[in-house]
Design a protein around this motif. Structure first.
Motif, short mmCIF file in Angstrom:
data_model
loop_
_atom_site.label_atom_id
_atom_site.label_comp_id
_atom_site.label_asym_id
_atom_site.label_seq_id
_atom_site.Cartn_x
_atom_site.Cartn_y
_atom_site.Cartn_z
N THR A 50 0.80 -1.32 -0.02
CA THR A 50 -0.06 0.00 -0.03
C THR A 50 0.88 1.17 0.01
O THR A 50 1.86 1.30 0.77
CB THR A 50 -0.90 -0.17 1.06
N GLU A 51 0.33 2.32 -0.92
CA GLU A 51 1.20 3.45 -1.05
C GLU A 51 0.02 4.58 -0.38
O GLU A 51 -1.19 4.57 -0.80
CB GLU A 51 1.48 4.12 -2.25
N TYR A 52 0.17 4.54 0.97
CA TYR A 52 -0.87 5.75 1.61
C TYR A 52 -1.19 6.99 1.20
O TYR A 52 -2.31 7.45 1.54
CB TYR A 52 -0.64 5.58 3.25
N LEU A 53 -0.33 7.61 0.75
CA LEU A 53 -0.66 8.94 0.32
C LEU A 53 -1.08 9.88 1.56
O LEU A 53 -1.94 10.74 1.61
CB LEU A 53 -1.49 9.20 -0.81
N ASP A 54 -0.45 9.33 2.96
CA ASP A 54 -0.70 9.87 4.18
C ASP A 54 0.32 10.00 4.90
O ASP A 54 1.48 9.22 4.49
CB ASP A 54 -1.96 9.30 4.62
N ARG A 55 0.38 10.35 6.31
CA ARG A 55 1.36 10.10 6.98
C ARG A 55 1.42 8.79 7.77
O ARG A 55 1.40 8.53 8.97
CB ARG A 55 1.35 11.20 8.04
N ILE A 56 1.57 7.72 6.94
CA ILE A 56 1.60 6.32 7.36
C ILE A 56 2.76 5.76 6.59
O ILE A 56 2.78 5.98 5.50
CB ILE A 56 0.14 5.71 7.09
N ILE A 57 3.64 4.97 7.46
CA ILE A 57 4.71 4.14 6.87
C ILE A 57 4.66 2.89 7.41
O ILE A 57 4.84 2.62 8.52
CB ILE A 57 5.83 4.94 7.18
N ALA A 58 4.95 1.83 6.62
CA ALA A 58 5.15 0.51 7.08
C ALA A 58 6.84 0.34 6.91
O ALA A 58 7.52 0.42 6.03
CB ALA A 58 4.46 -0.53 6.04
N VAL A 59 7.24 -0.47 8.10
CA VAL A 59 8.63 -0.56 8.20
C VAL A 59 9.10 -2.08 8.64
O VAL A 59 8.29 -2.53 9.38
CB VAL A 59 8.98 0.19 9.48
N LYS A 60 10.06 -2.39 7.77
CA LYS A 60 10.39 -3.89 7.86
C LYS A 60 11.95 -4.07 8.12
O LYS A 60 12.47 -3.26 7.47
CB LYS A 60 9.85 -4.48 6.63
N ALA A 61 12.15 -4.92 8.93
CA ALA A 61 13.59 -5.33 8.98
C ALA A 61 13.97 -6.19 7.93
O ALA A 61 13.15 -7.21 7.97
CB ALA A 61 13.85 -5.66 10.38
N VAL A 62 15.19 -6.29 7.20
CA VAL A 62 15.44 -7.05 6.23
C VAL A 62 16.98 -7.30 6.54
O VAL A 62 17.79 -6.81 7.21
CB VAL A 62 15.29 -6.54 4.81
N ASP A 63 17.24 -8.76 6.19
CA ASP A 63 18.59 -9.28 6.48
C ASP A 63 19.29 -8.89 4.87
O ASP A 63 19.58 -9.85 3.93
CB ASP A 63 18.50 -10.88 6.47
N GLY A 64 19.93 -7.74 5.10
CA GLY A 64 21.00 -7.43 3.87
C GLY A 64 19.97 -6.70 2.54
O GLY A 64 19.16 -6.83 2.45
N VAL A 65 20.75 -6.31 1.43
CA VAL A 65 20.37 -5.87 0.40
C VAL A 65 19.80 -6.82 -0.62
O VAL A 65 18.66 -6.31 -1.16
CB VAL A 65 21.48 -4.96 -0.37
N GLY A 66 20.01 -7.92 -0.58
CA GLY A 66 19.48 -8.94 -1.38
C GLY A 66 17.96 -9.09 -0.95
O GLY A 66 17.07 -9.60 -1.62
N ASP A 67 17.75 -9.40 0.48
CA ASP A 67 16.54 -9.43 1.06
C ASP A 67 15.63 -8.22 0.61
O ASP A 67 14.09 -8.47 0.40
CB ASP A 67 16.53 -9.54 2.46
N ALA A 68 16.16 -6.97 0.74
CA ALA A 68 15.41 -5.53 0.53
C ALA A 68 15.08 -5.99 -1.00
O ALA A 68 13.98 -5.43 -1.40
CB ALA A 68 16.40 -4.49 0.69
N ILE A 69 15.95 -6.32 -1.87
CA ILE A 69 15.73 -6.23 -3.34
C ILE A 69 14.41 -7.31 -3.54
O ILE A 69 13.65 -6.75 -4.11
CB ILE A 69 16.80 -6.62 -4.18
N ARG A 70 14.54 -8.35 -2.97
CA ARG A 70 13.44 -9.49 -2.95
C ARG A 70 12.04 -8.81 -2.62
O ARG A 70 11.04 -8.95 -3.20
CB ARG A 70 13.85 -10.67 -2.19
N HIS A 71 12.19 -8.04 -1.54
CA HIS A 71 10.93 -7.52 -0.80
C HIS A 71 10.35 -6.38 -2.01
O HIS A 71 9.21 -6.36 -2.29
CB HIS A 71 11.29 -6.69 0.56
#
Length: 156
Positions: A50-71
Motif C-alpha cells: 500500500t502507498e498510503y498518500l498520508d503520514r503512514i509508513i510500513a517499516v520492515k527489518a531485512v537481512d541485507g540488500v538481497g532481502d531488500a531487493i526481493r521485498h
C-alpha cells in the motif's frame, strides 16, 4: 515502505522511528521493528503493498540488500526506489538489480517528478515497459530507467 537492514536496526532504528513519529507519522512495523519500537502498530501483508498518500509508513527489518531487493520486487510499484548507504558496492547492486523506472542512491524519492527531470509539468506516471499504441517508431520503443546518485539531497 521503509526497509531497515537488521544489522543496523538496533543502532539506528530507534532514532529513525522516533523522528518519523515526531514528524506525525503512524508507523506500522513487523515484529522486529515493534520489538525496538513498541509504539508501532502491527504491519499486515497489505501494508507492504500500500502507498498510503498520508503520514503512514510500513517499516520492515531485512537481512541485507538481497532481502531488500526481493521485498521490493515482490511488493513495490516499480516506480521509484531509494537506498541510503555509504557502501558503494551495496548501492550499485541495488541500482542495477531493481526493475524500477527510477532508482536512487542517497537522494529523496521526492525527486521522482517530471519537473525535477526537466520534463516540465508531470501529467502522469508510468511503470510499464512498452507504452506505445498506434504507429511505432524508434522513439516509442525506447524505455527509460533513471539512476540518481545523491549525497543526501531532499526537496523542501
Amino acid at each position: 515502505t521503509l526497509l531497515i537492514d537488521r544489522a543496523i536496526l538496533n543502532a539506528l532504528g530507534m532514532t529513525i522511528l522516533k523522528d518519523l513519529k515526531d514528524a506525525g507519522c503512524e508507523i506500522r512495523g513487523d515484529d522486529s521493528v515493534r520489538a525496538i519500537f513498541p509504539d508501532a502498530k502491527p504491519a499486515t501483508e497489505e501494508d507492504w503493498r500500500t502507498e498510503y498518500l498520508d503520514r503512514i509508513i510500513a517499516v520492515k527489518a531485512v537481512d541485507g540488500v538481497g532481502d531488500a531487493i526481493r521485498h521490493i520486487e515482490t511488493y513495490g510499484s516499480h516506480h521509484t526506489e531509494s537506498i541510503v548507504t555509504e557502501d558503494a558496492p551495496t548501492a550499485e547492486r541495488f541500482l542495477a538489480a531493481l526493475d524500477s523506472a527510477i532508482v536512487m542512491w542517497n537522494a529523496s524519492t521526492q525527486f521522482a517528478d517530471g519537473g525535477e527531470f526537466g520534463m516540465g509539468a508531470e501529467i502522469g506516471i508510468g511503470t510499464g515497459k512498452l507504452h506505445a499504441r498506434g504507429p511505432v517508431g524508434v522513439e516509442q520503443l525506447t524505455t527509460f530507467k533513471y539512476i540518481v546518485r545523491g549525497t543526501g539531497q531532499v526537496r523542501p
